[in-house]
Write an enzyme that holds these catalytic residues in place. Sequence first.
Site, mmCIF file in Angstrom:
data_model
loop_
_atom_site.group_PDB
_atom_site.id
_atom_site.type_symbol
_atom_site.label_atom_id
_atom_site.label_comp_id
_atom_site.label_asym_id
_atom_site.label_seq_id
_atom_site.Cartn_x
_atom_site.Cartn_y
_atom_site.Cartn_z
ATOM 1 C CD GLN A 1 9.692 40.049 -13.130
ATOM 2 O OE1 GLN A 1 10.185 41.144 -12.914
ATOM 3 N NE2 GLN A 1 8.854 39.836 -14.120
ATOM 4 C CG ASN A 2 4.150 37.407 -9.791
ATOM 5 O OD1 ASN A 2 4.643 38.517 -9.966
ATOM 6 N ND2 ASN A 2 3.177 36.931 -10.529
ATOM 7 C CG HIS B 1 11.987 39.209 -7.183
ATOM 8 N ND1 HIS B 1 11.216 39.942 -8.059
ATOM 9 C CD2 HIS B 1 13.271 39.447 -7.552
ATOM 10 C CE1 HIS B 1 11.999 40.590 -8.900
ATOM 11 N NE2 HIS B 1 13.256 40.306 -8.626
ATOM 12 C CB CYS C 1 15.056 32.150 11.793
ATOM 13 S SG CYS C 1 16.254 32.803 12.988
ATOM 14 C CB CYS D 1 18.673 29.109 13.280
ATOM 15 S SG CYS D 1 16.867 29.123 13.257
ATOM 16 C CD GLU E 1 -1.922 49.592 -21.117
ATOM 17 O OE1 GLU E 1 -1.461 50.227 -22.092
ATOM 18 O OE2 GLU E 1 -3.101 49.649 -20.738
HETATM 19 P P1 NAD Z 1 4.722 45.541 -12.672
HETATM 20 O O1 NAD Z 1 3.813 45.908 -11.557
HETATM 21 O O2 NAD Z 1 5.867 46.415 -12.946
HETATM 22 O O3 NAD Z 1 3.879 45.396 -14.035
HETATM 23 C C1 NAD Z 1 2.719 44.631 -14.153
HETATM 24 C C2 NAD Z 1 2.482 44.390 -15.628
HETATM 25 O O4 NAD Z 1 1.330 43.584 -15.774
HETATM 26 C C3 NAD Z 1 2.238 45.665 -16.437
HETATM 27 O O5 NAD Z 1 3.031 45.612 -17.604
HETATM 28 C C4 NAD Z 1 0.733 45.605 -16.767
HETATM 29 O O6 NAD Z 1 0.447 46.205 -18.013
HETATM 30 C C5 NAD Z 1 0.504 44.113 -16.809
HETATM 31 N N1 NAD Z 1 -0.861 43.674 -16.513
HETATM 32 C C6 NAD Z 1 -1.751 44.201 -15.626
HETATM 33 N N2 NAD Z 1 -2.878 43.480 -15.595
HETATM 34 C C7 NAD Z 1 -2.711 42.453 -16.472
HETATM 35 C C8 NAD Z 1 -3.525 41.356 -16.877
HETATM 36 N N3 NAD Z 1 -4.742 41.148 -16.383
HETATM 37 N N4 NAD Z 1 -3.027 40.502 -17.805
HETATM 38 C C9 NAD Z 1 -1.773 40.680 -18.328
HETATM 39 N N5 NAD Z 1 -0.966 41.700 -17.988
HETATM 40 C C10 NAD Z 1 -1.425 42.579 -17.068
HETATM 41 O O7 NAD Z 1 5.136 44.037 -12.384
HETATM 42 P P2 NAD Z 1 6.509 43.317 -12.563
HETATM 43 O O8 NAD Z 1 7.062 43.642 -13.905
HETATM 44 O O9 NAD Z 1 6.263 41.907 -12.204
HETATM 45 O O10 NAD Z 1 7.469 43.976 -11.476
HETATM 46 C C11 NAD Z 1 7.025 44.251 -10.173
HETATM 47 C C12 NAD Z 1 7.893 43.641 -9.064
HETATM 48 O O11 NAD Z 1 7.102 43.655 -7.906
HETATM 49 C C13 NAD Z 1 8.277 42.218 -9.317
HETATM 50 O O12 NAD Z 1 9.615 42.129 -9.063
HETATM 51 C C14 NAD Z 1 7.499 41.387 -8.289
HETATM 52 O O13 NAD Z 1 8.398 40.680 -7.455
HETATM 53 C C15 NAD Z 1 6.846 42.368 -7.386
HETATM 54 N N6 NAD Z 1 5.374 42.174 -7.234
HETATM 55 C C16 NAD Z 1 4.863 40.934 -7.072
HETATM 56 C C17 NAD Z 1 3.500 40.767 -6.938
HETATM 57 C C18 NAD Z 1 2.961 39.378 -6.778
HETATM 58 O O14 NAD Z 1 3.664 38.517 -6.256
HETATM 59 N N7 NAD Z 1 1.722 39.128 -7.234
HETATM 60 C C19 NAD Z 1 2.636 41.870 -6.946
HETATM 61 C C20 NAD Z 1 3.214 43.128 -7.080
HETATM 62 C C21 NAD Z 1 4.577 43.263 -7.234
#
Ligand code: NAD
Length: 248
Positions: free
Chosen positions: A101-102, A119, A127, A130, A216
């Site tokens: 999801q990152n 995502h 763009c 194009c 968590e």
């Molecule tokens: P979230 O922010 O909802 O949750 C993060 C999760 O990671 C939590 O459950 C937390 O307990 C856990 N966590 C925190 N630190 C940790 C560690 N060191 N080791 C293991 N687990 C840990 O994230 P999500 O569920 O991915 O949803 C957020 C949305 O936002 C996603 O769709 C994503 O696209 C986007 N997002 C992406 C990034 C990125 O690309 N790095 C950063 C922020 C948000």
Amino acid sequence: MKVDLQEVAELIRNSKNMIAFTGAGISVESGIPPFRGENGLWSRYDPKCLDLDFFHSHPKESWMAIKTIFYDFFGKAKFNAAHKVLADFEQMGIVKAIVTQNIDNLHQAAGSKEIYEFHGNSQKLICPHCKKIYLPEEVNLDELPPLCKHDGHVLKPNFVFFGEGIPEEAYANSLAAARKTDLVLIVGTTGEVMPAAMIPTEAKRAGATIIEINTEPSNYTNQITDFFLQGKASELLLQLEDLIGEKS
Ligand code: NAD
């Protein structure tokens, strides 16, 4: 429940078609905060900068926040040990694909190849007219909003904004991987963002075993997780890699 790390390592080693499903938590140790929560990005920035309608009607205002978050800040982050272990697992033939999801490009930076970016990816710009793709270094971000060199349209970061659909290919690949996997390793996600969150659930329904790493409990922990490993992604993944390495 007390989980035996050795048993989990054994499961990973013996899996036939394992996938990883990752979220913002895997990048926290790279210094990228999650979006939500006390220190989350949305405690400092207004999420409306990523709303598609707002972006189109206020491109300069949106781009000012986008540049700070995704190019001045995300762009400088380095992959951490957790990303690296997943890349190692792929090289060892254990992980077949990562559904992430990152949008931070850190799985690629760590060397993973088969990545389905649910995502999109912030380290590319598109763009909308194009469809030409630019790398951040090919674009002048000192003048906002950045414009396409071919047709002058405002460039958009190539990740999914609020109000936008999931990229079709990533969606189809993720779903197909979920339906044929025997083992899912979920790392660092709350499982709250739909439709991405249903990928592990779909895998479980198709018969996969679910291992979860998180600091968590998440939405998955008491619903579909078979082995919950509580702790930091890098520490637990390094321990698992050591255990797997010892036996191979
Ligand atoms: P979230 O922010 O909802 O949750 C993060 C999760 O990671 C939590 O459950 C937390 O307990 C856990 N966590 C925190 N630190 C940790 C560690 N060191 N080791 C293991 N687990 C840990 O994230 P999500 O569920 O991915 O949803 C957020 C949305 O936002 C996603 O769709 C994503 O696209 C986007 N997002 C992406 C990034 C990125 O690309 N790095 C950063 C922020 C948000």
